[in-house]
Design a protein around this motif. Structure first.
Motif, PDB file in Angstrom:
ATOM      1  N   LEU A  14      62.647  14.764   1.687  1.00  0.00           N
ATOM      2  CA  LEU A  14      62.815  13.543   0.906  1.00  0.00           C
ATOM      3  C   LEU A  14      63.299  13.848  -0.508  1.00  0.00           C
ATOM      4  CD1 LEU A  14      59.768  11.398   2.056  1.00  0.00           C
ATOM      5  CD2 LEU A  14      62.178  10.982   2.518  1.00  0.00           C
ATOM      6  N   VAL A  15      62.806  14.911  -1.113  1.00  0.00           N
ATOM      7  CA  VAL A  15      63.231  15.297  -2.456  1.00  0.00           C
ATOM      8  C   VAL A  15      64.714  15.694  -2.435  1.00  0.00           C
ATOM      9  CG1 VAL A  15      62.955  17.055  -4.265  1.00  0.00           C
ATOM     10  CG2 VAL A  15      60.944  15.944  -3.295  1.00  0.00           C
ATOM     11  N   VAL A  16      65.120  16.460  -1.428  1.00  0.00           N
ATOM     12  CA  VAL A  16      66.521  16.883  -1.333  1.00  0.00           C
ATOM     13  C   VAL A  16      67.432  15.664  -1.131  1.00  0.00           C
ATOM     14  CG1 VAL A  16      68.169  18.148   0.108  1.00  0.00           C
ATOM     15  CG2 VAL A  16      66.015  19.213  -0.533  1.00  0.00           C
ATOM     16  N   VAL A  17      67.060  14.758  -0.258  1.00  0.00           N
ATOM     17  CA  VAL A  17      67.849  13.555  -0.028  1.00  0.00           C
ATOM     18  C   VAL A  17      67.905  12.704  -1.292  1.00  0.00           C
ATOM     19  CG1 VAL A  17      67.934  11.379   1.266  1.00  0.00           C
ATOM     20  CG2 VAL A  17      67.477  13.516   2.457  1.00  0.00           C
ATOM     21  N   GLY A  18      66.802  12.574  -2.003  1.00  0.00           N
ATOM     22  CA  GLY A  18      66.766  11.814  -3.253  1.00  0.00           C
ATOM     23  C   GLY A  18      67.681  12.417  -4.304  1.00  0.00           C
ATOM     24  N   VAL A  19      67.662  13.732  -4.448  1.00  0.00           N
ATOM     25  CA  VAL A  19      68.517  14.413  -5.422  1.00  0.00           C
ATOM     26  C   VAL A  19      69.987  14.217  -5.054  1.00  0.00           C
ATOM     27  CG1 VAL A  19      69.203  16.701  -6.291  1.00  0.00           C
ATOM     28  CG2 VAL A  19      66.780  16.099  -6.150  1.00  0.00           C
ATOM     29  N   LEU A  20      70.326  14.309  -3.768  1.00  0.00           N
ATOM     30  CA  LEU A  20      71.701  14.095  -3.335  1.00  0.00           C
ATOM     31  C   LEU A  20      72.159  12.662  -3.608  1.00  0.00           C
ATOM     32  CD1 LEU A  20      71.796  16.068   0.030  1.00  0.00           C
ATOM     33  CD2 LEU A  20      72.899  16.689  -2.121  1.00  0.00           C
ATOM     34  N   ALA A  21      71.287  11.690  -3.390  1.00  0.00           N
ATOM     35  CA  ALA A  21      71.626  10.297  -3.647  1.00  0.00           C
ATOM     36  C   ALA A  21      71.874  10.066  -5.137  1.00  0.00           C
ATOM     37  CB  ALA A  21      70.532   9.372  -3.132  1.00  0.00           C
ATOM     38  N   VAL A  22      71.023  10.603  -5.985  1.00  0.00           N
ATOM     39  CA  VAL A  22      71.202  10.463  -7.434  1.00  0.00           C
ATOM     40  C   VAL A  22      72.488  11.156  -7.873  1.00  0.00           C
ATOM     41  CG1 VAL A  22      70.242  11.123  -9.682  1.00  0.00           C
ATOM     42  CG2 VAL A  22      68.745  10.158  -7.932  1.00  0.00           C
ATOM     43  N   ALA A  23      72.773  12.339  -7.319  1.00  0.00           N
ATOM     44  CA  ALA A  23      74.001  13.063  -7.672  1.00  0.00           C
ATOM     45  C   ALA A  23      75.234  12.252  -7.260  1.00  0.00           C
ATOM     46  CB  ALA A  23      74.014  14.431  -7.001  1.00  0.00           C
ATOM     47  N   ALA A  24      75.196  11.584  -6.111  1.00  0.00           N
ATOM     48  CA  ALA A  24      76.326  10.778  -5.648  1.00  0.00           C
ATOM     49  C   ALA A  24      76.557   9.594  -6.583  1.00  0.00           C
ATOM     50  CB  ALA A  24      76.083  10.298  -4.220  1.00  0.00           C
ATOM     51  N   VAL A  25      75.479   8.932  -7.007  1.00  0.00           N
ATOM     52  CA  VAL A  25      75.596   7.792  -7.914  1.00  0.00           C
ATOM     53  C   VAL A  25      76.188   8.247  -9.246  1.00  0.00           C
ATOM     54  CG1 VAL A  25      74.288   6.093  -9.237  1.00  0.00           C
ATOM     55  CG2 VAL A  25      73.798   6.428  -6.810  1.00  0.00           C
ATOM     56  N   VAL A  26      75.704   9.371  -9.779  1.00  0.00           N
ATOM     57  CA  VAL A  26      76.218   9.895 -11.046  1.00  0.00           C
ATOM     58  C   VAL A  26      77.703  10.244 -10.905  1.00  0.00           C
ATOM     59  CG1 VAL A  26      76.074  11.851 -12.650  1.00  0.00           C
ATOM     60  CG2 VAL A  26      73.985  10.694 -11.882  1.00  0.00           C
ATOM     61  N   PHE A  27      78.086  10.859  -9.791  1.00  0.00           N
ATOM     62  CA  PHE A  27      79.481  11.232  -9.553  1.00  0.00           C
ATOM     63  C   PHE A  27      80.380   9.999  -9.542  1.00  0.00           C
ATOM     64  CE2 PHE A  27      82.999  12.087  -6.632  1.00  0.00           C
ATOM     65  CZ  PHE A  27      83.597  13.152  -7.291  1.00  0.00           C
ATOM     66  N   VAL A  28      79.967   8.941  -8.859  1.00  0.00           N
ATOM     67  CA  VAL A  28      80.761   7.718  -8.776  1.00  0.00           C
ATOM     68  C   VAL A  28      80.897   7.063 -10.149  1.00  0.00           C
ATOM     69  CG1 VAL A  28      80.787   5.355  -7.845  1.00  0.00           C
ATOM     70  CG2 VAL A  28      80.281   7.285  -6.339  1.00  0.00           C
ATOM     71  N   VAL A  29      79.817   6.994 -10.912  1.00  0.00           N
ATOM     72  CA  VAL A  29      79.849   6.387 -12.237  1.00  0.00           C
ATOM     73  C   VAL A  29      80.788   7.169 -13.151  1.00  0.00           C
ATOM     74  CG1 VAL A  29      78.481   5.896 -14.302  1.00  0.00           C
ATOM     75  CG2 VAL A  29      77.607   5.262 -12.050  1.00  0.00           C
ATOM     76  N   VAL A  30      80.703   8.473 -13.134  1.00  0.00           N
ATOM     77  CA  VAL A  30      81.578   9.299 -13.970  1.00  0.00           C
ATOM     78  C   VAL A  30      83.037   9.111 -13.562  1.00  0.00           C
ATOM     79  CG1 VAL A  30      82.207  11.695 -14.519  1.00  0.00           C
ATOM     80  CG2 VAL A  30      79.810  10.993 -14.571  1.00  0.00           C
ATOM     81  N   ALA A  31      83.314   9.047 -12.272  1.00  0.00           N
ATOM     82  CA  ALA A  31      84.682   8.862 -11.797  1.00  0.00           C
ATOM     83  C   ALA A  31      85.247   7.521 -12.263  1.00  0.00           C
ATOM     84  CB  ALA A  31      84.736   8.965 -10.278  1.00  0.00           C
ATOM     85  N   LEU A  32      84.436   6.473 -12.223  1.00  0.00           N
ATOM     86  CA  LEU A  32      84.894   5.159 -12.660  1.00  0.00           C
ATOM     87  C   LEU A  32      85.105   5.096 -14.168  1.00  0.00           C
ATOM     88  CD1 LEU A  32      82.756   2.789 -10.404  1.00  0.00           C
ATOM     89  CD2 LEU A  32      85.191   3.290 -10.203  1.00  0.00           C
ATOM     90  N   VAL A  33      84.237   5.727 -14.934  1.00  0.00           N
ATOM     91  CA  VAL A  33      84.341   5.700 -16.395  1.00  0.00           C
ATOM     92  C   VAL A  33      85.554   6.496 -16.868  1.00  0.00           C
ATOM     93  CG1 VAL A  33      83.225   6.455 -18.529  1.00  0.00           C
ATOM     94  CG2 VAL A  33      81.898   5.248 -16.794  1.00  0.00           C
ATOM     95  N   ARG A  34      85.820   7.612 -16.241  1.00  0.00           N
ATOM     96  CA  ARG A  34      86.929   8.477 -16.660  1.00  0.00           C
ATOM     97  C   ARG A  34      88.243   8.177 -15.932  1.00  0.00           C
ATOM     98  NH1 ARG A  34      84.426  14.503 -17.449  1.00  0.00           N
ATOM     99  NH2 ARG A  34      82.927  13.922 -19.047  1.00  0.00           N
ATOM    100  N   ASP A  35      88.331   7.068 -15.255  1.00  0.00           N
ATOM    101  CA  ASP A  35      89.520   6.710 -14.499  1.00  0.00           C
ATOM    102  C   ASP A  35      90.705   6.527 -15.447  1.00  0.00           C
ATOM    103  OD1 ASP A  35      91.330   5.856 -12.643  1.00  0.00           O
ATOM    104  OD2 ASP A  35      90.447   3.869 -12.377  1.00  0.00           O
TER     105      ASP A  35
END
Length: 179
Positions: A9-30
């Motif tokens: 559960l911790v690994v899945v949670g960390v991956l989910a948070v990393a995916a959200v951060v990646f998407v937000v950064v991609a949208l901001v730096r577009d």
């Protein structure tokens, strides 16, 4: 809960948070933010209305007789009237036409001309003039013309033609349905 489940559960949670951060950064730096999809109109380009009419009443036609038969333009004009097109008074063409028909139109009538091509089963000679004003499509009836297509034939022809294409040197005008 076992240690293995907690760790999963911790690994899945960390991956989910990393995916959200990646998407937000991609949208901001577009770097393409605000870019126009079609690249805009170039210098000298004219705006063309490529919207296919929903109803024949949105299309205005002027029929010319390009044959030796008297009254040919009158008959075709009446056929278009019976199919709910707006028509202008028919006229005689100065030059005789050997083909099925000749369609002359400008940038404001590209979508209308596309629809009318289907009534001639895409056998009309198409003449686009970028300097022409108005939304009227002129049709010169030729000696090989027999009749306008039936509703079924028009629908099949429209499927074969696909969506209206921009003529050379033109770019799409904003859709008037939004206003």
């Amino acid at each position: 809960m076992s240690f293995a489940r907690v760790r999963a559960l911790v690994v899945v949670g960390v991956l989910a948070v990393a995916a959200v951060v990646f998407v937000v950064v991609a949208l901001v730096r577009d770097t393409q933010r605000g870019a126009v999809a079609d690249g805009g109109c170039g210098d000298g380009s004219v705006l063309a209305n490529i919207t296919l009419p929903d109803d024949p009443e949105q299309v205005t036609v002027k029929v010319y007789n390009g044959t030796d038969q008297q009254g040919r333009a009158d008959n075709v004009t009446n056929e278009f009237k019976n199919r709910r097109f707006k028509t202008q008074p028919p006229a005689e063409n100065n030059k005789k036409t050997d083909g099925v028909a000749v369609m002359r139109y400008g940038p404001e009538a590209v979508g209308s001309a596309w629809l009318l091509r289907a009534y001639f089963l895409n056998q009309a000679d198409v003449q686009y003039n970028p300097k022409r004003k108005g939304a009227v499509v002129d049709i010169v009836i030729g000696s090989r013309f027999q009749q306008l297509a039936t509703t079924t034939e028009v629908n099949q022809s429209l499927v074969e033609l696909g969506e209206p294409q921009l003529p050379p040197g033109a770019c799409a005008a904003p859709d008037k349905k939004d206003s």
